[in-house]
Design a protein around this motif. Structure first.
Motif, PDB file in Angstrom:
ATOM      1  N   PHE A 298       0.836  -1.009   0.089  1.00 24.73           N
ATOM      2  CA  PHE A 298      -0.009   0.009   0.055  1.00 24.73           C
ATOM      3  C   PHE A 298       1.017   1.163   0.026  1.00 24.73           C
ATOM      4  CE2 PHE A 298      -1.794   3.477   2.675  1.00 24.73           C
ATOM      5  CZ  PHE A 298      -2.984   3.653   1.854  1.00 24.73           C
ATOM      6  N   LEU A 299       1.896   1.364   0.833  1.00 24.59           N
ATOM      7  CA  LEU A 299       2.636   2.238   0.775  1.00 24.59           C
ATOM      8  C   LEU A 299       3.565   2.724  -0.382  1.00 24.59           C
ATOM      9  CD1 LEU A 299       4.518   2.017   4.476  1.00 24.59           C
ATOM     10  CD2 LEU A 299       2.757   3.673   3.739  1.00 24.59           C
ATOM     11  N   GLU A 300       3.837   1.408  -1.120  1.00 23.03           N
ATOM     12  CA  GLU A 300       4.760   1.560  -2.360  1.00 23.03           C
ATOM     13  C   GLU A 300       3.567   2.248  -3.368  1.00 23.03           C
ATOM     14  OE1 GLU A 300       7.339   2.056  -5.004  1.00 23.03           O
ATOM     15  OE2 GLU A 300       7.804   1.046  -2.875  1.00 23.03           O
ATOM     16  N   MET A 301       2.515   1.839  -3.382  1.00 21.98           N
ATOM     17  CA  MET A 301       1.334   2.396  -4.290  1.00 21.98           C
ATOM     18  C   MET A 301       1.213   3.952  -4.085  1.00 21.98           C
ATOM     19  SD  MET A 301      -1.722  -0.625  -4.448  1.00 21.98           S
ATOM     20  CE  MET A 301      -1.336  -2.096  -5.353  1.00 21.98           C
ATOM     21  N   GLN A 302       1.347   4.370  -2.722  1.00 21.50           N
ATOM     22  CA  GLN A 302       1.186   5.727  -2.546  1.00 21.50           C
ATOM     23  C   GLN A 302       2.220   6.633  -2.851  1.00 21.50           C
ATOM     24  OE1 GLN A 302      -2.131   7.066  -1.434  1.00 21.50           O
ATOM     25  NE2 GLN A 302      -2.680   5.000  -2.255  1.00 21.50           N
ATOM     26  N   SER A 303       3.470   6.042  -2.847  1.00 20.90           N
ATOM     27  CA  SER A 303       4.604   6.869  -2.981  1.00 20.90           C
ATOM     28  C   SER A 303       5.132   6.764  -4.543  1.00 20.90           C
ATOM     29  CB  SER A 303       5.774   6.315  -2.256  1.00 20.90           C
ATOM     30  OG  SER A 303       5.979   4.822  -2.571  1.00 20.90           O
ATOM     31  N   PRO A 304       5.804   7.790  -4.919  1.00 24.77           N
ATOM     32  CA  PRO A 304       6.257   7.845  -6.188  1.00 24.77           C
ATOM     33  C   PRO A 304       7.422   6.541  -6.770  1.00 24.77           C
ATOM     34  CG  PRO A 304       7.196   9.559  -4.952  1.00 24.77           C
ATOM     35  CD  PRO A 304       6.218   9.169  -4.373  1.00 24.77           C
ATOM     36  N   GLY A 305       7.686   6.357  -7.863  1.00 26.77           N
ATOM     37  CA  GLY A 305       8.527   5.300  -8.175  1.00 26.77           C
ATOM     38  C   GLY A 305       8.376   4.058  -7.337  1.00 26.77           C
ATOM     39  N   PHE A 306       9.456   3.304  -7.496  1.00 28.12           N
ATOM     40  CA  PHE A 306       9.733   2.165  -6.835  1.00 28.12           C
ATOM     41  C   PHE A 306      10.874   2.218  -5.757  1.00 28.12           C
ATOM     42  CE2 PHE A 306      10.588  -2.542  -6.004  1.00 28.12           C
ATOM     43  CZ  PHE A 306       9.252  -3.004  -5.856  1.00 28.12           C
ATOM     44  N   GLY A 307      10.606   2.068  -4.485  1.00 29.52           N
ATOM     45  CA  GLY A 307      11.637   2.002  -3.527  1.00 29.52           C
ATOM     46  C   GLY A 307      11.499   0.882  -2.334  1.00 29.52           C
ATOM     47  N   ILE A 308      11.918   1.106  -1.277  1.00 32.12           N
ATOM     48  CA  ILE A 308      12.010   0.355  -0.040  1.00 32.12           C
ATOM     49  C   ILE A 308      10.763  -0.417   0.283  1.00 32.12           C
ATOM     50  CG2 ILE A 308      12.668   0.108   2.357  1.00 32.12           C
ATOM     51  CD1 ILE A 308      14.697   2.145   1.880  1.00 32.12           C
TER      52      ILE A 308
END
Length: 506
Positions: A298-308
């Protein structure tokens, strides 16, 4: 000239016959006979199934003549036990031997699941001071205490244990008395030979007519071994007396001598990887991995790009499905259901306003995929399979509910918490300091958004409740008071909370 030619053919034939006879004699004397020790120690869990299968196949590939299952357990899961017994029963290339050991570090018992595994072997040996029996299936109640399962489960296990005993030549009455409280077991002598018979077997023999084919001679009742209402457990001496075991073997040397084996080929030991798998498939760990994995996605979907967050989420679900895959419980169905569930959830979050059938269907598919990955069946047939599926459903539901709660908390409080600064965009997108901005010693800029109060604009992305909006030609990250605002709608800045622009739909 004919005699030399004849000798030329006779001599090789004689040499070949001599070599064959020597090999046959060596096999008969046991000089080439080897055994492989495979310990079954502790709780019978899914990881034990993988360990037994792997090591038995290694032993067969290395040419072991005897597979010795060194048993020391109070029991374990019904499904794992039945998988182990079915596998042992399928072994054709070697003799299977159950040995209930007794050492300084062992418990000296083969109870419950251990008794079923022992009966699946063609030969049973016990060390002095050991015991075997009490194989009735049980479940753990709400108060944490064990309690008996229903008649369907008992019936299934009763049929299985009777089939095991029958195939391997073990006394069927003893096997039934170990698993069924309703069995009454008697000690009798038939033509002077000691036998352990159920009451039904005894009455059938006693009612047979003299002179009929197969009719025994003198039948004499000695006494009740196990009355109705109790489960049978036998000591090593009692098991030998009633013909359940081939005899006593207090150590490996004595066991080898009685088997006629020359040496122990190898002793298997659970690896560190087996311990890791056992840890990962435990209910608590799988529930935690589901929680962390969904929250991170969910946090990855809400943040730009692809990260931790995305990396952590992927690792969590790789561990969930990977550990079950190593146990042979994950196939294409589970992976397809999981990917479809994630796809529906993404569609619900990014394309469809609100939360409805699509999102619920996505969560349901994810839940089903996780439940199926924890078991080796899809549709339960027996009561114990329904019980196992219920346990898996509870683990998954707890993980999903905890994840949904965590996601809701993060959605409401995330932008207000500094630990999420790197996961969300809190500053003006054009990254330029406008008039009135204040600079900190570390070089960061804090914008003064107070001049935006009362201004209107349009949403650039969907606000749920966080997103982007264009106000007076600049793009800002904004937040609603919890309501959902679609893309392209007109909004108005109602207040500023610290560095957060609060808006509402006009």
């Amino acid at each position: 000239m004919k005699k030399p030619r004849l000798l030329f053919w006779i001599i090789p034939v004689l040499l070949l016959l001599s070599i064959t006879a020597t090999e046959t004699l060596a096999q008969q004397t046991g000089s080439n006979t080897t055994a492989w020790i495979i310990p079954i120690v502790g709780d019978i869990e899914p990881s034990m199934v993988t360990f037994v299968r792997r090591e038995a196949r290694r032993a067969l590939d290395d040419g072991a003549n005897y597979l010795v299952f060194e048993i020391d357990t109070f029991g374990g899961r019904v499904d794992s036990t039945l998988q182990i017994t079915s596998f042992i029963m399928s072994i054709k290339k070697a003799q299977t031997v159950a040995w209930i050991r007794n050492t300084e570090t062992s418990m000296g018992v083969s109870w419950s699941a251990g008794a079923l595994i022992a009966l699946s072997c063609s030969q049973i040996y016990m060390a002095s001071g050991t015991s075997m029996g009490a194989a009735a299936p049980v479940t753990i109640g709400a108060d944490g205490k064990s309690e008996g399962t229903g008649e369907k489960t008992v019936s299934a296990v009763r049929s299985q244990i009777a089939a095991l005993a029958e195939k391997n030549g073990h006394p069927t009455g003893i096997a039934l008395a170990m698993v069924d409280y309703d069995v009454e077991l008697w000690e009798v002598t038939v033509d002077g030979a000691v036998k352990a018979l159920t009451l039904q077997e005894l009455e059938r023999l006693e009612s047979s007519k003299p002179g009929e084919a197969g009719t025994p001679g003198e039948i004499r009742r000695i006494g009740i071994i196990s009355p109705v209402g109790k489960l049978l457990s036998l000591t090593a001496g009692e098991a030998s007396h009633f013909g359940l075991t081939r005899g006593l073997a207090d150590d490996r040397e004595e066991l080898l001598d009685k088997l006629g084996a020359a040496m122990i080929l190898e002793e298997s030991t659970p690896s560190a990887w087996d311990s890791v798998i056992s840890f990962l498939v435990s209910g608590a760990v799988q529930g935690l991995l589901i929680l962390v994995g969904l929250v991170m996605i969910f946090l990855e979907m809400q943040s730009p790009g692809f990260g931790i967050p995305g990396t952590v989420g992927i690792i969590c679900f790789i561990l969930v499905f990977g550990a079950s895959f190593m146990l042979g419980r994950v196939g294409s169905l589970e992976i397809i259901l999981f990917m479809l569930g994630l796809g529906l959830l993404a569609v619900e979050i990014f394309l469809i306003p609100g939360f409805g059938v699509t999102g619920i269907s996505g969560i349901a598919l994810i839940g089903l995929s996780l439940i199926f990955s924890m078991q080796d069946f899809i549709i339960p047939r027996f009561e114990w399979e329904w019980t196992l599926m219920g346990r898996n459903a509870i683990v998954v539901c707890v993980g999903l509910l905890a994840a949904i709660t965590g996601i809701a908390i993060i959605a409401l409080l995330g932008p207000k918490t500094r630990m999420f600064d790197r996961l969300t965009l809190k500053t003006q997108i054009d990254q330029t300091a406008s008039e009135g901005d204040s600079w900190h010693d570390d070089g960061s800029v804090e914008s003064d958004y107070s001049t935006l109060v009362g201004k209107t604009g349009k949403t650039v992305t969907v606000l749920r409740p966080i997103g982007k909006a264009e106000i007076e030609g600049s793009t800002f990250q904004v937040e609603t008071d919890g309501s959902f605002v679609s893309e392209g709608e007109e909004i108005k800045v109602v207040k500023i909370k610290g560095n957060i622009i609060i808006v509402r739909s006009v």
